[in-house]
Motif scaffolding. Sequence first.
Motif, PDB file in Angstrom:
ATOM      1  N   LEU A   1      14.971  -3.104 -12.560  1.00  0.00           N
ATOM      2  CA  LEU A   1      15.684  -3.604 -13.727  1.00  0.00           C
ATOM      3  C   LEU A   1      15.769  -5.119 -13.624  1.00  0.00           C
ATOM      4  CD1 LEU A   1      18.747  -1.169 -14.182  1.00  0.00           C
ATOM      5  CD2 LEU A   1      16.444  -0.983 -15.151  1.00  0.00           C
ATOM      6  N   VAL A   2      16.025  -5.750 -14.751  1.00  0.00           N
ATOM      7  CA  VAL A   2      16.159  -7.203 -14.779  1.00  0.00           C
ATOM      8  C   VAL A   2      17.320  -7.559 -15.695  1.00  0.00           C
ATOM      9  CG1 VAL A   2      14.560  -7.517 -16.719  1.00  0.00           C
ATOM     10  CG2 VAL A   2      14.897  -9.389 -15.069  1.00  0.00           C
TER      11      VAL A   2
ATOM     12  N   GLY B   1      16.666   4.927 -19.075  1.00  0.00           N
ATOM     13  CA  GLY B   1      17.592   4.810 -20.194  1.00  0.00           C
ATOM     14  C   GLY B   1      17.782   3.401 -20.703  1.00  0.00           C
ATOM     15  N   VAL B   2      17.119   2.435 -20.083  1.00  0.00           N
ATOM     16  CA  VAL B   2      17.303   1.033 -20.491  1.00  0.00           C
ATOM     17  C   VAL B   2      15.949   0.378 -20.751  1.00  0.00           C
ATOM     18  CG1 VAL B   2      19.579   0.636 -19.502  1.00  0.00           C
ATOM     19  CG2 VAL B   2      17.570   0.422 -18.050  1.00  0.00           C
TER      20      VAL B   2
ATOM     21  N   LEU C   1      18.969  -0.821  -8.657  1.00  0.00           N
ATOM     22  CA  LEU C   1      17.700  -0.906  -9.367  1.00  0.00           C
ATOM     23  C   LEU C   1      17.306  -2.356  -9.627  1.00  0.00           C
ATOM     24  CD1 LEU C   1      18.235   2.006 -11.912  1.00  0.00           C
ATOM     25  CD2 LEU C   1      16.409   1.897 -10.215  1.00  0.00           C
ATOM     26  N   THR C   2      18.290  -3.188  -9.909  1.00  0.00           N
ATOM     27  CA  THR C   2      18.012  -4.612 -10.124  1.00  0.00           C
ATOM     28  C   THR C   2      17.570  -5.259  -8.823  1.00  0.00           C
ATOM     29  OG1 THR C   2      19.714  -4.604 -11.848  1.00  0.00           O
ATOM     30  CG2 THR C   2      18.952  -6.751 -11.074  1.00  0.00           C
ATOM     31  N   ARG C   3      18.228  -4.911  -7.737  1.00  0.00           N
ATOM     32  CA  ARG C   3      17.848  -5.431  -6.420  1.00  0.00           C
ATOM     33  C   ARG C   3      16.431  -5.018  -6.057  1.00  0.00           C
ATOM     34  NH1 ARG C   3      17.741  -3.488  -1.192  1.00  0.00           N
ATOM     35  NH2 ARG C   3      18.253  -1.391  -1.917  1.00  0.00           N
ATOM     36  N   ARG C   4      16.042  -3.826  -6.439  1.00  0.00           N
ATOM     37  CA  ARG C   4      14.711  -3.303  -6.115  1.00  0.00           C
ATOM     38  C   ARG C   4      13.618  -3.845  -7.042  1.00  0.00           C
ATOM     39  NH1 ARG C   4      15.002   2.213  -3.512  1.00  0.00           N
ATOM     40  NH2 ARG C   4      17.167   2.538  -2.916  1.00  0.00           N
ATOM     41  N   GLY C   5      14.030  -4.588  -8.081  1.00  0.00           N
ATOM     42  CA  GLY C   5      13.052  -5.130  -9.013  1.00  0.00           C
ATOM     43  C   GLY C   5      12.648  -4.159 -10.106  1.00  0.00           C
TER      44      GLY C   5
ATOM     45  N   VAL D   1      12.155  -3.171 -16.161  1.00  0.00           N
ATOM     46  CA  VAL D   1      11.093  -4.148 -15.952  1.00  0.00           C
ATOM     47  C   VAL D   1       9.771  -3.545 -16.388  1.00  0.00           C
ATOM     48  CG1 VAL D   1       9.796  -5.440 -14.208  1.00  0.00           C
ATOM     49  CG2 VAL D   1      12.280  -5.301 -14.055  1.00  0.00           C
ATOM     50  N   VAL D   2       9.038  -4.273 -17.241  1.00  0.00           N
ATOM     51  CA  VAL D   2       7.718  -3.787 -17.652  1.00  0.00           C
ATOM     52  C   VAL D   2       6.723  -4.071 -16.562  1.00  0.00           C
ATOM     53  CG1 VAL D   2       8.241  -4.086 -20.097  1.00  0.00           C
ATOM     54  CG2 VAL D   2       7.164  -5.961 -18.828  1.00  0.00           C
ATOM     55  N   ALA D   3       5.602  -3.356 -16.579  1.00  0.00           N
ATOM     56  CA  ALA D   3       4.635  -3.412 -15.478  1.00  0.00           C
ATOM     57  C   ALA D   3       4.129  -4.813 -15.232  1.00  0.00           C
ATOM     58  CB  ALA D   3       3.472  -2.471 -15.792  1.00  0.00           C
ATOM     59  N   THR D   4       4.001  -5.645 -16.253  1.00  0.00           N
ATOM     60  CA  THR D   4       3.433  -6.991 -16.075  1.00  0.00           C
ATOM     61  C   THR D   4       4.400  -7.956 -15.415  1.00  0.00           C
ATOM     62  OG1 THR D   4       4.154  -7.548 -18.325  1.00  0.00           O
ATOM     63  CG2 THR D   4       1.889  -6.762 -18.039  1.00  0.00           C
ATOM     64  N   GLU D   5       5.712  -7.595 -15.363  1.00  0.00           N
ATOM     65  CA  GLU D   5       6.698  -8.499 -14.780  1.00  0.00           C
ATOM     66  C   GLU D   5       6.724  -8.391 -13.256  1.00  0.00           C
ATOM     67  OE1 GLU D   5      10.296  -9.166 -17.852  1.00  0.00           O
ATOM     68  OE2 GLU D   5      10.008  -7.086 -17.182  1.00  0.00           O
TER      69      GLU D   5
END
Length: 217
Positions: free
Chosen positions: A191-192, A156-157, A185-189, A210-214
Amino acid sequence: MVAPVDPALQFDFHPIAIQRSKWTHQFHVWSPKLARRLSLYSHAAVDFWAMMESYASVLTFCEYPGHVIVDRKPRIADFVLRRKDVTEFVVVETTPLAAIDADALEILDPLPITTVNADVLKPHRVWIDNWLRMLPYVTSNGRFISSDFLDRIEHGVTLPKALYAIEYDALPTDPVLTRTAVFDLTRRGRLVSPDLRTGELNRHTRFRQVVATEGGK
């Protein structure tokens, strides 16, 4: 084809017992990454612990694993951590600690040693303070969050969205649980949030997928 071995499972370090005087600080924290309680003995150690928990690139760690050589003298490393294929000791520049067991003076096999002092932590002050507020949500409520709900919040983000908007979109789910999912989710990488580096966490703090390249930070 043989499945890759989880590097965290090959991490052969264990905390040693620390001899603590009544003048030494002691902080008890729960580590979501290790799923156990830690005892830490300085404010700086707590700050660095929060940073390790916040980066998905830190696969695992151990507090007070034993003695290393610093400036030609043995002292207890505050942490040993693994990031992908790199393992290193971390020494926090606070009062050196002593081990309860005199036999624990055995020096650990040499690894790179990173020294962390107040000047190193200062640029990360906002990030650390925000994570010290976020981690208790994960600790207290993480067990109530399903993987399906995490996936739904993540999907959703795709664009940056304020925390209050994420919570509103997830109603009737309790906003506390939604907030927990965002933080986890942010802790797991997954979300950013660049806002976590520049200002105090609040309802307007933005998060995005987070997009795949990040990859994980």
